[in-house]
Structure formats: C-alpha cells, structure tokens
Enzyme design. Sequence first.
Site, PDB file in Angstrom:
ATOM      1  N   SER A  93       3.321  -2.280  10.209  1.00 24.93           N
ATOM      2  CA  SER A  93       4.771  -2.292  10.458  1.00 24.93           C
ATOM      3  C   SER A  93       5.474  -3.572  10.006  1.00 24.93           C
ATOM      4  CB  SER A  93       5.074  -2.042  11.944  1.00 24.93           C
ATOM      5  OG  SER A  93       4.666  -0.750  12.293  1.00 24.93           O
TER       6      SER A  93
ATOM      7  N   GLY B  21       2.875  -1.190   4.225  1.00 26.01           N
ATOM      8  CA  GLY B  21       2.955   0.217   3.828  1.00 26.01           C
ATOM      9  C   GLY B  21       4.392   0.602   3.532  1.00 26.01           C
ATOM     10  N   GLY B  22       5.057   1.189   4.532  1.00 27.72           N
ATOM     11  CA  GLY B  22       6.413   1.720   4.373  1.00 27.72           C
ATOM     12  C   GLY B  22       7.391   0.754   3.708  1.00 27.72           C
TER      13      GLY B  22
ATOM     14  N   LYS C 151       0.133   4.238  -0.163  1.00 27.85           N
ATOM     15  CA  LYS C 151      -0.507   5.407   0.461  1.00 27.85           C
ATOM     16  C   LYS C 151      -0.288   6.633  -0.454  1.00 27.85           C
ATOM     17  CE  LYS C 151      -0.097   3.159   4.864  1.00 27.85           C
ATOM     18  NZ  LYS C 151      -0.068   3.237   6.328  1.00 27.85           N
TER      19      LYS C 151
ATOM     20  N   GLU D 235      -5.387  -5.250  10.757  1.00 24.76           N
ATOM     21  CA  GLU D 235      -4.381  -4.211  10.976  1.00 24.76           C
ATOM     22  C   GLU D 235      -4.663  -3.473  12.271  1.00 24.76           C
ATOM     23  OE1 GLU D 235      -2.767  -3.414   6.808  1.00 24.76           O
ATOM     24  OE2 GLU D 235      -4.104  -1.771   7.337  1.00 24.76           O
TER      25      GLU D 235
ATOM     26  N   GLY E 298       2.685   1.899  10.962  1.00 18.95           N
ATOM     27  CA  GLY E 298       3.655   2.959  10.731  1.00 18.95           C
ATOM     28  C   GLY E 298       4.596   3.275  11.883  1.00 18.95           C
TER      29      GLY E 298
ATOM     30  N   ASN F 206       0.870  -1.175   0.000  1.00 18.67           N
ATOM     31  CA  ASN F 206       0.000   0.000   0.000  1.00 18.67           C
ATOM     32  C   ASN F 206       0.912   1.232   0.000  1.00 18.67           C
ATOM     33  OD1 ASN F 206      -1.756   2.077   0.546  1.00 18.67           O
ATOM     34  ND2 ASN F 206      -2.298   1.374   2.616  1.00 18.67           N
TER      35      ASN F 206
ATOM     36  N   HIS G  90      -9.513   1.044   5.056  1.00 15.83           N
ATOM     37  CA  HIS G  90      -8.222   1.177   5.740  1.00 15.83           C
ATOM     38  C   HIS G  90      -8.398   2.124   6.940  1.00 15.83           C
ATOM     39  CE1 HIS G  90      -4.126   2.424   6.589  1.00 15.83           C
ATOM     40  NE2 HIS G  90      -3.745   1.294   6.006  1.00 15.83           N
TER      41      HIS G  90
END
Length: 242
Positions: A204, A225-226, A9, A166, A172, A7, A96
């Site tokens: 994470s 994500g990251g 974002k 999640e 994050g 994702n 989300h």
Amino acid sequence: MKYLIGNFKMNKTFFEVESYIEALSYLIEQNANKLSNIKIGIAPSFDSTHLSYIHSNRNFLFGLQNIYHELNGAYTGEVSLNVAIAADIDFILIGHSERRSLFNETNELINKKISHLEKTRITPILCIGESLEEFENNQTFTVLENQIKSALKNIEDHKNLIISYEPVYCIGNGIIPEASHIKKVVDFIHSLLHDETPILYGGSVSLNNIDILEQVDNLSGYLVGGASLNAAKFIELALRIK
Ligand code: PGA
C-alpha cells in the site's frame, strides 16, 4: 542509493507497457537531477519481457514478477531463466505473497529459484512478510526468520540480493504498519544477514503515506503495486523519496 520498484501484477497488456515505458523514460530524463539517488524499476507480466531487450539502453530497471527454477524441459506454461537472461532482465521478484498464497509457492521452491538466480547477474528481490494472524500472535520475527533462512539455504554468497518486507495484511488495502514496526523488522533482517543487503518495504505504498514511510531511516526503498500503474504518479512518488 534507494530503489523504487513497480510491480504491475496482472494489470497491463504489452501495448500498455510500451506506452508506459515511453512516458517513464521521458519523465526520468526530465527529472534526472532530482532522481540521481534513486533506481526506478518496473516488473510487467511475461508478455512484455522482450521490451527489456528492445530498451536495453534504458534509464530504469526492468524486472519480472516470477521465474521457473529449471532452465528448460517439459514444463508447459512456465518461463525459463534463459528467457530472462536473453532479454537482459535486471531483477526478478521471488516469493511474492500472491505467489505463495494463490500458487502454493513454498519456501523450498523459493530457495530453488534464488539458487538459480544467484548464478546470474540478475538480482533476486525476495519478498517476505507475515500474515495478520501471525502479526497478532507476535510471530512476525519467527515467520520472517524462517522465510529468510529457508529461501537462502545453502546459498553462501548472496551479495546480489534485495529483500522486500511486505506484511501480507498491508497489500492492496491502503494500510501500512507503524513506522516503528517496519524499523524493527528491517533491523532484525540486517541482524540475521550480517550485511548491508538492501531492504525495501512493500504494501500500500502511495503518495498518501510515502512521507511517513520516509521517516523509517534504515529502509532502502519500496516495492509498489497499485501506485506504480500510472507513470506520472509513479515518478511523483519517486520525487518524494530522499
Ligand atoms: P500494493 O502492492 O502496493 O498494491 O499494496 C504491493 C505488492 O504487492 O508488492
């Protein structure tokens, strides 16, 4: 079969997504044997949607981060499911926690989006998760049950569904829950749905904790994500998934 979904974002321009796709396709091809048991997907922001159509012969899944629940009309600034269908999108993230908390998405709205998607061949990835306060007050299961039941209200056939668990307090910030907590949650979701809907974990996920997460034996993969933003590192993560 497992899933590794990125994702992005609000993090990449259309040009950056184009070069990412080039790198990703190449790396998947190079590691095809080792990655035969995993479906890799990315969800860039809306400005890259047409890249799905351009890359219709791709070796990865292409998704979106959100969608509107009407097909057309006077909804300035929104994007229709018709756009996703025309661009040959594979999956769409729904509900989300950032959509829920920053853009006031309610369970009722999420239900409208899933009902919409269930009539297409596009897979909804329904994101659910409790807040830290709810976790500390032992409300995890009540919250998740409510999120799932309201999101799937009046939807009889959800065979084309993926759920991503999640916990909001793990997104994050480098923290993941105890593996035993994730396992209990996944069992609980399966017991609610009475079926084998794939359940992912998100929050994470990174090269630092993937080996711990891989010990949770009932998970079907991850929403990242990251750690998805660099194609080479994303593939490294994929290669660590059994
Ligand atoms: P993160 O995001 O991996 O950066 O924690 C996960 C998500 O929000 O889906």
